[in-house]
Write an enzyme that holds these catalytic residues in place. Structure first.
Site, PDB file in Angstrom:
ATOM      1  N   TRP A 103     148.965   0.079  -9.467  1.00 57.56           N
ATOM      2  CA  TRP A 103     147.657  -0.559  -9.243  1.00 57.56           C
ATOM      3  C   TRP A 103     146.855   0.183  -8.200  1.00 57.56           C
ATOM      4  O   TRP A 103     145.639   0.338  -8.326  1.00 57.56           O
ATOM      5  CB  TRP A 103     147.821  -2.035  -8.899  1.00 57.56           C
ATOM      6  N   ASP A 174     143.718  -5.148  -2.198  1.00 55.16           N
ATOM      7  CA  ASP A 174     143.881  -5.778  -3.504  1.00 55.16           C
ATOM      8  C   ASP A 174     145.124  -6.666  -3.407  1.00 55.16           C
ATOM      9  O   ASP A 174     146.242  -6.167  -3.345  1.00 55.16           O
ATOM     10  CB  ASP A 174     144.059  -4.688  -4.575  1.00 55.16           C
ATOM     11  N   LYS A 198     146.749 -14.572 -11.610  1.00 60.43           N
ATOM     12  CA  LYS A 198     148.133 -14.604 -11.129  1.00 60.43           C
ATOM     13  C   LYS A 198     148.385 -15.864 -10.287  1.00 60.43           C
ATOM     14  O   LYS A 198     149.071 -16.756 -10.744  1.00 60.43           O
ATOM     15  CB  LYS A 198     148.482 -13.323 -10.394  1.00 60.43           C
TER      16      LYS A 198
HETATM   17  C1  LIG Z   1     146.757  -7.734 -12.433  1.00 57.45           C
HETATM   18  C2  LIG Z   1     146.324  -6.851 -11.345  1.00 57.45           C
HETATM   19  C3  LIG Z   1     145.076  -6.209 -11.345  1.00 57.45           C
HETATM   20  C4  LIG Z   1     144.124  -6.274 -12.523  1.00 57.45           C
HETATM   21  O1  LIG Z   1     143.483  -7.486 -12.580  1.00 57.45           O
HETATM   22  P1  LIG Z   1     142.378  -7.769 -13.707  1.00 57.45           P
HETATM   23  O2  LIG Z   1     141.898  -9.123 -13.294  1.00 57.45           O
HETATM   24  O3  LIG Z   1     143.068  -7.737 -15.029  1.00 57.45           O
HETATM   25  O4  LIG Z   1     141.324  -6.744 -13.593  1.00 57.45           O
HETATM   26  C5  LIG Z   1     144.741  -5.438 -10.258  1.00 57.45           C
HETATM   27  N1  LIG Z   1     145.562  -5.299  -9.221  1.00 57.45           N
HETATM   28  C6  LIG Z   1     146.773  -5.894  -9.185  1.00 57.45           C
HETATM   29  C7  LIG Z   1     147.655  -5.705  -7.994  1.00 57.45           C
HETATM   30  C8  LIG Z   1     147.194  -6.682 -10.246  1.00 57.45           C
HETATM   31  O5  LIG Z   1     148.398  -7.267 -10.217  1.00 57.45           O
END
Ligand SMILES: *Cc1c(COP(=O)(O)O)cnc(C)c1O
Length: 363
Positions: A103, A174, A198
């Site tokens: 990521w 993030d 999530k």
């Molecule tokens: C799932 C995830 C993303 C992507 O998220 P989207 O909402 O699908 O754009 C980005 N960073 C991390 C750490 C993730 O687990």
């Protein structure tokens, strides 16, 4: 409800049953208004109350200080990979990225669009991303525009334990796959973002928690929709927001509060992940967790079996037994149990028992 299985998927993920039930109960006729929340105008009274309480509940849950604004933005975390460099790149300064895995790399790829204004200041690629940096390993340059982290690598199964202190250099994280699972040290952070699917609710949105001073200093000459300033000014109602996602996030936050808030979520995360890590550690190496012990994620537990054939068999039999979504990401293979906030402890206990039984039969 006995017909629900344990959903260990990395996302979209399992949501709190009380939140789903509440949504079901008021879906057709929202609180006596004669229509569904998803049919209401986003400028009307009924939705406005949902919008404002969703933001207020998130602020309360994470103890977000006054100096930060909370934005609800379309496009998920992936859109934030794009918006961060757009809004914060500056001539003569360098956007610094920490490379902790899959990521982080996606975020870095967007930073690379500004060739002279980005650099990777730490990477663990040579060790296959098996650990996070220690706080002392992160030293931003004097020309740093910001430092960007992915604090929980959903695919690699590692989680940042120590938050670095980068002084005046803004830290952007993030936190898509572990937000709301621990209290946050706001004094060390300038911006946190997370895709909602999530720990917060359904997909389709990102929550952005950002210092007002960051927005004030951001690049102004941008397409309106891609500027944080636009959404700040309109309290995330510049255009039609993802109403249903925000509504479900609000219901999820109600459940989090009932369960003891972020402290309660953190205790549950310790309990669930502890059950699986203990099962791995006590298997005499039959199950093997490939990441550094201090950096093991409490949300995404990854492990290997003695062979890929056994892994295939394990995943197939686990799925049949009601433990869904255990296949590791296609880029790394193996097994992965994603146990977000709403995963019941019984799910972890059931999976651990399944692992013991499987080893007995196949070991
Ligand atoms: C799932 C995830 C993303 C992507 O998220 P989207 O909402 O699908 O754009 C980005 N960073 C991390 C750490 C993730 O687990």
């Amino acid at each position: 409800m006995t017909d629900r299985i344990f959903n260990f998927s990395a996302g979209p993920c399992t949501l709190p049953l009380p939140a789903l039930e509440k949504a079901k109960e008021e879906f057709i006729n929202f609180r006596g208004t004669g229509m569904s929340i998803i049919e209401h105008s986003h400028r009307g009274k009924a939705y406005d109350a949902v919008h404002l309480t969703a933001i207020a509940s998130l602020r309360e849950a994470l103890s977000v200080p006054e100096e930060f604004d909370i934005l609800l933005l379309h496009g998920g975390a992936t859109m934030q990979f794009v918006m961060v460099p757009m809004n914060f790149h500056k001539k003569g300064m360098v956007m610094e990225y920490v490379n902790t895995g899959a990521w982080a790399k996606k975020a870095i790829a967007e930073g690379k669009r500004y060739p002279d204004e980005h650099r990777v200041i730490w990477t663990n690629e040579e060790e296959k991303f098996t650990r996070m940096p220690k706080a002392s390993e992160i030293k931003p340059g004097s020309d740093a525009a910001f430092v960007h982290f992915c604090s929980n690598e959903t695919i690699g199964g590692i989680e940042l334990q120590e938050f670095p202190d980068c002084g005046n250099v803004p830290v952007i994280m993030d936190m898509s796959s572990h937000i709301l699972s621990r209290p946050l040290p706001w004094d060390k952070l300038s911006m946190v973002y997370a895709g909602t699917q999530k720990n917060l609710g359904p997909a389709g949105m990102a929550v952005v928690i950002i210092r007002k001073s960051m927005i004030a200093a951001a690049n102004a000459d941008l397409p309106a929709f891609l500027s944080y300033g636009t959404h700040q000014k309109e309290n995330s109602l510049y255009n039609t927001p993802p109403v249903f996602t925000i509504y479900m996030m609000k219901l999820t936050l109600d459940w989090v509060k009932e369960m003891g808030g972020v402290a309660g979520m953190s205790a549950l995360a310790d309990q669930r992940s502890g059950i699986i890590y203990r099962t791995i550690d006590q298997s005499d190496g039959w199950y093997r967790c490939p990441v550094n012990k201090e950096c093991r994620s409490r949300m995404n537990v990854v492990w290997r079996l003695p062979s890929e054939d056994l892994e295939k068999k394990f995943i197939a039999e686990a799925t049949a037994a009601g433990f869904d979504g255990l296949k590791g990401h296609r880029s790394v293979g193996g097994c992965r149990a994603s146990m977000y906030n709403a995963m019941p402890v019984a799910g972890a206990e059931g999976l651990a028992q399944f692992m013991l039984d499987f080893k007995k039969k196949n070991g």
